[in-house]
Design a protein around this motif. Structure first.
Motif, PDB file in Angstrom:
ATOM      1  N   GLY A 137       0.818  -1.203   0.000  1.00 24.18           N
ATOM      2  CA  GLY A 137       0.000   0.000   0.000  1.00 24.18           C
ATOM      3  C   GLY A 137       0.851   1.252   0.000  1.00 24.18           C
ATOM      4  O   GLY A 137       2.093   1.195   0.007  1.00 24.18           O
ATOM      5  N   VAL A 138       0.166   2.394  -0.009  1.00 26.87           N
ATOM      6  CA  VAL A 138       0.839   3.694  -0.016  1.00 26.87           C
ATOM      7  C   VAL A 138       0.117   4.626   0.951  1.00 26.87           C
ATOM      8  O   VAL A 138      -1.117   4.683   0.967  1.00 26.87           O
ATOM      9  N   LEU A 139       0.903   5.341   1.764  1.00 28.66           N
ATOM     10  CA  LEU A 139       0.364   6.344   2.698  1.00 28.66           C
ATOM     11  C   LEU A 139       0.762   7.735   2.194  1.00 28.66           C
ATOM     12  O   LEU A 139       1.944   8.006   1.962  1.00 28.66           O
ATOM     13  N   GLN A 140      -0.236   8.601   2.015  1.00 25.46           N
ATOM     14  CA  GLN A 140       0.019   9.987   1.618  1.00 25.46           C
ATOM     15  C   GLN A 140      -0.375  10.917   2.765  1.00 25.46           C
ATOM     16  O   GLN A 140      -1.482  10.799   3.296  1.00 25.46           O
ATOM     17  N   LEU A 141       0.515  11.818   3.135  1.00 30.04           N
ATOM     18  CA  LEU A 141       0.222  12.838   4.135  1.00 30.04           C
ATOM     19  C   LEU A 141       0.355  14.207   3.469  1.00 30.04           C
ATOM     20  O   LEU A 141       1.325  14.458   2.727  1.00 30.04           O
ATOM     21  N   ILE A 142      -0.595  15.102   3.724  1.00 37.85           N
ATOM     22  CA  ILE A 142      -0.689  16.364   2.971  1.00 37.85           C
ATOM     23  C   ILE A 142      -0.717  17.564   3.919  1.00 37.85           C
ATOM     24  O   ILE A 142      -1.409  17.549   4.944  1.00 37.85           O
ATOM     25  N   ASN A 143       0.029  18.591   3.570  1.00 38.25           N
ATOM     26  CA  ASN A 143      -0.002  19.894   4.239  1.00 38.25           C
ATOM     27  C   ASN A 143       0.338  19.819   5.729  1.00 38.25           C
ATOM     28  O   ASN A 143      -0.539  19.860   6.595  1.00 38.25           O
ATOM     29  N   LYS A 144       1.643  19.725   6.002  1.00 37.09           N
ATOM     30  CA  LYS A 144       2.077  19.803   7.398  1.00 37.09           C
ATOM     31  C   LYS A 144       1.882  21.248   7.879  1.00 37.09           C
ATOM     32  O   LYS A 144       2.372  22.201   7.266  1.00 37.09           O
ATOM     33  N   LYS A 145       1.162  21.400   8.997  1.00 39.03           N
ATOM     34  CA  LYS A 145       0.756  22.740   9.455  1.00 39.03           C
ATOM     35  C   LYS A 145       1.791  23.363  10.396  1.00 39.03           C
ATOM     36  O   LYS A 145       2.438  22.656  11.175  1.00 39.03           O
ATOM     37  N   VAL A 146       1.883  24.670  10.295  1.00 37.25           N
ATOM     38  CA  VAL A 146       2.769  25.426  11.199  1.00 37.25           C
ATOM     39  C   VAL A 146       2.270  25.287  12.620  1.00 37.25           C
ATOM     40  O   VAL A 146       3.051  25.117  13.568  1.00 37.25           O
ATOM     41  N   GLU A 147       0.967  25.351  12.766  1.00 33.02           N
ATOM     42  CA  GLU A 147       0.356  25.247  14.094  1.00 33.02           C
ATOM     43  C   GLU A 147      -0.580  24.047  14.109  1.00 33.02           C
ATOM     44  O   GLU A 147      -1.583  24.010  13.386  1.00 33.02           O
ATOM     45  N   LYS A 148      -0.243  23.088  14.915  1.00 33.20           N
ATOM     46  CA  LYS A 148      -1.029  21.853  14.973  1.00 33.20           C
ATOM     47  C   LYS A 148      -2.459  22.143  15.424  1.00 33.20           C
ATOM     48  O   LYS A 148      -2.682  22.883  16.376  1.00 33.20           O
ATOM     49  N   GLY A 149      -3.404  21.575  14.727  1.00 33.94           N
ATOM     50  CA  GLY A 149      -4.808  21.731  15.119  1.00 33.94           C
ATOM     51  C   GLY A 149      -5.544  22.816  14.365  1.00 33.94           C
ATOM     52  O   GLY A 149      -6.783  22.870  14.408  1.00 33.94           O
ATOM     53  N   MET A 150      -4.854  23.689  13.666  1.00 35.02           N
ATOM     54  CA  MET A 150      -5.529  24.749  12.926  1.00 35.02           C
ATOM     55  C   MET A 150      -6.257  24.152  11.717  1.00 35.02           C
ATOM     56  O   MET A 150      -5.953  23.052  11.261  1.00 35.02           O
ATOM     57  N   ARG A 151      -7.228  24.923  11.207  1.00 33.03           N
ATOM     58  CA  ARG A 151      -7.997  24.471  10.048  1.00 33.03           C
ATOM     59  C   ARG A 151      -7.876  25.498   8.925  1.00 33.03           C
ATOM     60  O   ARG A 151      -7.839  26.700   9.168  1.00 33.03           O
ATOM     61  N   PHE A 152      -7.862  24.989   7.697  1.00 27.07           N
ATOM     62  CA  PHE A 152      -7.814  25.868   6.532  1.00 27.07           C
ATOM     63  C   PHE A 152      -9.232  26.187   6.066  1.00 27.07           C
ATOM     64  O   PHE A 152     -10.097  25.295   6.062  1.00 27.07           O
ATOM     65  N   GLU A 153      -9.457  27.393   5.679  1.00 25.17           N
ATOM     66  CA  GLU A 153     -10.750  27.803   5.157  1.00 25.17           C
ATOM     67  C   GLU A 153     -10.798  27.533   3.653  1.00 25.17           C
ATOM     68  O   GLU A 153      -9.866  27.903   2.923  1.00 25.17           O
ATOM     69  N   PRO A 154     -11.879  26.914   3.171  1.00 23.10           N
ATOM     70  CA  PRO A 154     -11.987  26.651   1.731  1.00 23.10           C
ATOM     71  C   PRO A 154     -11.872  27.936   0.913  1.00 23.10           C
ATOM     72  O   PRO A 154     -12.383  28.986   1.313  1.00 23.10           O
ATOM     73  N   TYR A 155     -11.202  27.834  -0.209  1.00 20.65           N
ATOM     74  CA  TYR A 155     -11.022  28.917  -1.190  1.00 20.65           C
ATOM     75  C   TYR A 155     -10.218  30.099  -0.643  1.00 20.65           C
ATOM     76  O   TYR A 155     -10.177  31.153  -1.256  1.00 20.65           O
ATOM     77  N   SER A 156      -9.576  29.936   0.519  1.00 20.24           N
ATOM     78  CA  SER A 156      -8.700  31.013   0.997  1.00 20.24           C
ATOM     79  C   SER A 156      -7.413  30.997   0.178  1.00 20.24           C
ATOM     80  O   SER A 156      -7.027  29.983  -0.383  1.00 20.24           O
ATOM     81  N   LYS A 157      -6.735  32.150   0.097  1.00 23.13           N
ATOM     82  CA  LYS A 157      -5.557  32.272  -0.749  1.00 23.13           C
ATOM     83  C   LYS A 157      -4.244  32.146   0.030  1.00 23.13           C
ATOM     84  O   LYS A 157      -3.176  32.357  -0.519  1.00 23.13           O
ATOM     85  N   ASN A 158      -4.339  31.812   1.322  1.00 32.20           N
ATOM     86  CA  ASN A 158      -3.120  31.847   2.139  1.00 32.20           C
ATOM     87  C   ASN A 158      -2.766  30.488   2.743  1.00 32.20           C
ATOM     88  O   ASN A 158      -2.204  30.425   3.825  1.00 32.20           O
ATOM     89  N   PHE A 159      -3.103  29.394   2.049  1.00 32.93           N
ATOM     90  CA  PHE A 159      -2.754  28.062   2.545  1.00 32.93           C
ATOM     91  C   PHE A 159      -1.253  27.968   2.820  1.00 32.93           C
ATOM     92  O   PHE A 159      -0.829  27.492   3.866  1.00 32.93           O
TER      93      PHE A 159
END
Length: 491
Positions: A137-159
């Motif tokens: 199998g394969v494990l993919q992990l995406i977008n390691k966050k600067v601050e653990k637990g934060m959430r990204f807002e859809p369609y925001s320009k500052n991911f």
């Protein structure tokens, strides 16, 4: 690092204890996301069919948004990120998604991002390798966050402002976790394969029994359904408890409870009337021969008075024999007729004396109820011991170790008057008591028995209650079987 080591130790214990592959995948992904502090991840599993290996998208999680999950397949080649990982066995740590072009010669597929207003900024891709170094199998992990637990807002320009790169420690820790997880996933898949193999062998044995005894074909499967419904009712009612392992044990024991019929002679197992077809044909031929011989004597005027009476009544005797043969119960009238037929003798043209029916035919026709003689009934009853002896030779796992005794005890009675072991209530397993009720109910209501009509449900349930009153069946289980309508099967 101490916290990470402690966490990995805890994860290791939980992974080892988990037997469900789907829950195992969920646990691996959740913990990998938590350890690295990333936002999302996915797991692909390698599946093989007809010598073609492919990746199947099995599980995904995104902490910032929810979206409908849909399983899909990918070929294992260098045309996709996960396919390349499964193909090469390499770890890919993309600092930005533009890296895919220079490292793999492919562009990152942005269709998901565009559909949901997301932005995949970086990615850690780890192959899941088992103890044979085989990629499963394969494990993919995406977008390691600067601050653990934060959430990204859809369609925001500052991911990208809130994302940092996966580092070498992430690679080492997740690789170690992925290796252990791969071994456990493979173990669980092998365990599932063994379970599937066991059930396919059981299904084949049941099918073989059905083909040998088509009169009762389907009986074992119906009994299994009744028994499992009663087992589930026990758990719902609170009057007892059957674990998942016990229900599996009950399921297998029910399917195999009559497998010992393979050891019963076919002419006894398939007996549909008091005389077999061959025996009845022999009686018919003999009577027609006697009739033709008496007619010849009548023509020669050598027939005596007793023979003349026999000639006049011989067709009626054959009709009576055929009626008795088909009857499930021998009435007094039938019994008197049979006694008279058994007393009839005749002489051939050479003066040799014969009986109209022989002793074996008389014994079979004289059965009071059903169509089996005492010896034949004993042989049929011996199937239970055959079942037990056959099943105990199988190397069952500890969780299924009671299957032989459950299957071999389905004709035991609480009062100790059952067979083959003469067990009493406290010696009979709960699952065997359940099986006994299901077996008797199906035998009473089965519509496929040519030697007896099916009884209506209310009368069959009444018989179960009568058996419970005689301390043959467990009264609490019988009442639960009736109250919970465990006797109703979905078509």
């Amino acid at each position: 690092m101490n916290d990470v080591i402690e966490k990995l130790s805890d994860i290791s214990i939980r992974l080892t204890a988990e037997k469900d592959v789907h829950k195992l995948l969920e646990l691996i992904l959740n913990e990998s996301i938590d350890i690295t502090g990333c936002d999302a991840g996915s797991i692909y599993i390698v599946q093989e069919a007809e010598d073609i290996r492919k990746l199947v998208f099995k599980y995904t999680k995104n902490q910032s948004m929810s979206f409908p999950f849909k399983e899909f397949e990918l070929p294992i080649n260098n045309k996709s990120i996960s396919g390349a990982c499964a193909c090469t066995g390499q770890i890919f740590n993309f600092k930005t998604m533009e890296d895919t072009q220079c490292l793999l010669g492919i562009q990152h597929n942005k269709s998901f991002d565009e559909s949901y207003g997301y932005e995949t900024c970086n990615m850690l891709v780890i192959p899941l390798k088992n103890f044979s170094n085989e990629i499963i199998g394969v494990l993919q992990l995406i977008n390691k966050k600067v601050e653990k637990g934060m959430r990204f807002e859809p369609y925001s320009k500052n991911f990208s402002q809130y994302v940092t790169a996966f580092d070498e420690q992430d690679e080492r820790i997740i690789s170690a976790l992925a290796s252990q997880a791969a071994i456990l996933i493979k173990r669980n898949m092998l365990f599932k394969d063994i379970e599937n193999l066991l059930h396919s062998v059981i299904e084949a044995m049941v099918a073989a029994l059905d083909s040998r005894d088509p009169i009762t074909a389907g009986h074992s499967k119906r009994v299994t359904k009744y028994a499992l419904r009663l087992g589930e009712a026990i758990n719902r009612s609170g009057c007892g408890s059957l674990s998942e392992e016990q229900l599996k044990e009950l399921n297998i024991a029910c399917l195999l409870h009559d497998v010992g019929k393979i050891g019963v002679r076919e002419n006894v197992l398939m007996k549909r009337s008091k005389l077999t077809d061959d025996n009845l044909d022999a009686v018919r031929s003999r009577i027609r021969w006697v009739e033709s011989m008496l007619l010849l004597k009548q023509e020669r005027k050598t027939i005596d008075e007793a023979e003349a009476v026999l000639l006049e009544e011989i067709s009626k005797h054959l009709e009576d024999i055929e009626n008795i043969n088909k009857s499930g119960f021998l009435s007094e009238e039938m019994k008197s007729s049979l006694e008279r037929i058994n007393s009839i003798t005749f002489k051939d043209l050479d003066g040799k004396v014969y009986k109209l029916i022989n002793d074996k035919e008389y014994e079979n026709l004289g059965v009071q109820r059903g169509n089996l003689t005492e010896r034949e009934r004993d042989e049929i009853n011996s199937h239970v011991r055959h079942s037990y002896n056959m099943l105990k030779e199988i190397s069952w796992t500890k969780a299924l170790s009671k299957v032989p005794k459950i299957a071999g005890s389905h004709h035991e009675k609480l009062n100790g008057m059952g067979y083959p072991f003469g067990l009493k209530s406290e010696e009979i397993d709960l699952c065997a008591k359940i099986l006994a009720i299901a077996d008797i109910y199906d035998a009473l209501t089965a519509r496929d028995r040519p030697y007896k009509p099916a009884l209506p449900i209310d009368k069959s349930l009444g018989i179960l209650r009568d058996e419970a009153a005689r301390n043959s069946l467990d009264p609490e289980l019988v009442e639960l079987f009736i109250a919970e309508k465990a006797y109703l099967l979905e078509e």
